[in-house]
Design a protein around this motif. Structure first.
Motif, short mmCIF file in Angstrom:
data_model
loop_
_atom_site.label_atom_id
_atom_site.label_comp_id
_atom_site.label_asym_id
_atom_site.label_seq_id
_atom_site.Cartn_x
_atom_site.Cartn_y
_atom_site.Cartn_z
N LYS A 82 -2.14 3.20 10.49
CA LYS A 82 -3.10 4.28 10.77
C LYS A 82 -3.42 4.22 12.25
O LYS A 82 -3.89 3.21 12.77
CB LYS A 82 -4.37 4.13 9.94
CG LYS A 82 -5.35 5.29 10.14
CD LYS A 82 -6.53 5.19 9.21
CE LYS A 82 -7.55 6.29 9.46
NZ LYS A 82 -6.97 7.64 9.30
N LYS A 126 0.84 -1.20 0.00
CA LYS A 126 0.00 0.00 0.00
C LYS A 126 0.87 1.26 0.00
O LYS A 126 2.05 1.20 0.34
CB LYS A 126 -0.90 0.03 1.24
CG LYS A 126 -2.08 -0.92 1.20
CD LYS A 126 -2.97 -0.69 2.42
CE LYS A 126 -3.65 0.67 2.38
NZ LYS A 126 -4.56 0.89 3.53
N ASN A 127 0.28 2.38 -0.36
CA ASN A 127 0.99 3.66 -0.22
C ASN A 127 0.23 4.61 0.70
O ASN A 127 0.47 5.82 0.71
CB ASN A 127 1.23 4.30 -1.58
CG ASN A 127 -0.05 4.53 -2.36
OD1 ASN A 127 -1.15 4.39 -1.83
ND2 ASN A 127 0.07 4.89 -3.63
N THR A 128 -0.70 4.04 1.47
CA THR A 128 -1.41 4.77 2.52
C THR A 128 -1.33 3.94 3.80
O THR A 128 -1.11 2.72 3.74
CB THR A 128 -2.89 5.01 2.15
OG1 THR A 128 -3.53 3.75 1.89
CG2 THR A 128 -3.00 5.91 0.92
N PRO A 129 -1.49 4.56 4.98
CA PRO A 129 -1.35 3.82 6.23
C PRO A 129 -2.29 2.62 6.33
O PRO A 129 -3.45 2.69 5.92
CB PRO A 129 -1.69 4.87 7.29
CG PRO A 129 -1.33 6.16 6.65
CD PRO A 129 -1.69 6.01 5.20
N ASN A 130 -1.78 1.52 6.86
CA ASN A 130 -2.57 0.31 7.05
C ASN A 130 -3.56 0.51 8.20
O ASN A 130 -3.18 0.93 9.29
CB ASN A 130 -1.64 -0.86 7.37
CG ASN A 130 -0.74 -1.22 6.21
OD1 ASN A 130 -1.18 -1.78 5.22
ND2 ASN A 130 0.54 -0.89 6.33
N THR A 131 -4.82 0.19 7.95
CA THR A 131 -5.87 0.31 8.96
C THR A 131 -6.05 -1.02 9.67
O THR A 131 -5.57 -2.07 9.22
CB THR A 131 -7.20 0.73 8.33
OG1 THR A 131 -7.73 -0.36 7.56
CG2 THR A 131 -7.02 1.95 7.43
#
Length: 206
Positions: free
Chosen positions: A184, A32-37
């Motif tokens: 995240k 991913k390139n966004t924080p992992n939830t």
């Protein structure tokens, strides 16, 4: 390992004991390139991550009530071996260091993590999974630069050395590492550099 976690999960359920289990960002594959939830699909890419995911599954199976999984990342402390201690030693010994700059995550002060676990222990009800690390984004190179700057300010290092940013390809390791393992946050608002300043060896007279 599943059996071991089952061994303490089952008594916790039987006796109504709250169970908080610390786990890792390495349950994610780093694509991913966004924080992992907390709800993102897990997909570990090395044995370490797979063993930690097995631990998550054991907790859910054997202690589904009154328990929580707390995923964290890049933990450092004044106790034991960790990246901060290694960097401080090498910075005192060497004139130049090369540090990986293309693995992204976030450092976590163990003292803050401990306080967070205490906070969770006092909640009336728990979610099944939480994420806790420092706030913000860092590479290992960013982390090393901050360690040197703060250590010099605190008088723990006497001189500044050259720190070179290098790609992971220059440090081939037997185990794959996720390139992006940022979490995240569930609650923490303290920026990772500010948290690093609270690292006990950096606090004057500590």
């Amino acid at each position: 390992m599943d059996k071991l976690r089952g061994n303490y999960s089952k008594p916790a359920t039987k006796h109504g004991i709250r169970l908080l289990h610390i786990l890792t960002d390495f349950v994610f594959d780093g694509t991913k390139n966004t924080p992992n939830t907390v709800s993102d699909q897990t997909n570990p890419i090395n044995v370490y991550g797979a063993s930690k995911l097995a631990g998550e599954q054991a907790i859910k199976a054997y202690c589904p009530v009154n328990s929580a999984i707390v995923r964290t990342s890049w933990v450092y402390s004044s106790h034991g071996n960790n990246f901060v201690k290694t960097m401080l030693r090498l910075m005192a010994e060497k004139d130049q260091l090369s540090v990986v700059s293309d693995q992204i995550g976030c450092p976590t002060n163990a003292e803050g993590l401990a306080n967070y676990l205490w906070f969770l222990s006092e909640l009336s009800t728990l979610e099944s999974i939480y994420h806790y690390s420092g706030q913000g984004v860092a590479s290992w190179y960013d982390f090393a630069i901050a360690i040197q700057e703060i250590a010099i300010e605190a008088g723990k290092l006497k001189r500044e050395i050259l720190i070179e940013a290098v790609p992971s390809s220059e440090y081939l390791t037997p185990a794959k590492r996720p390139t992006f393992s940022l979490l995240k946050q569930s609650h923490n608002k303290l920026q990772w550099r500010e948290s690093l300043k609270l690292y006990k060896p950096f606090v004057r007279n500590s």
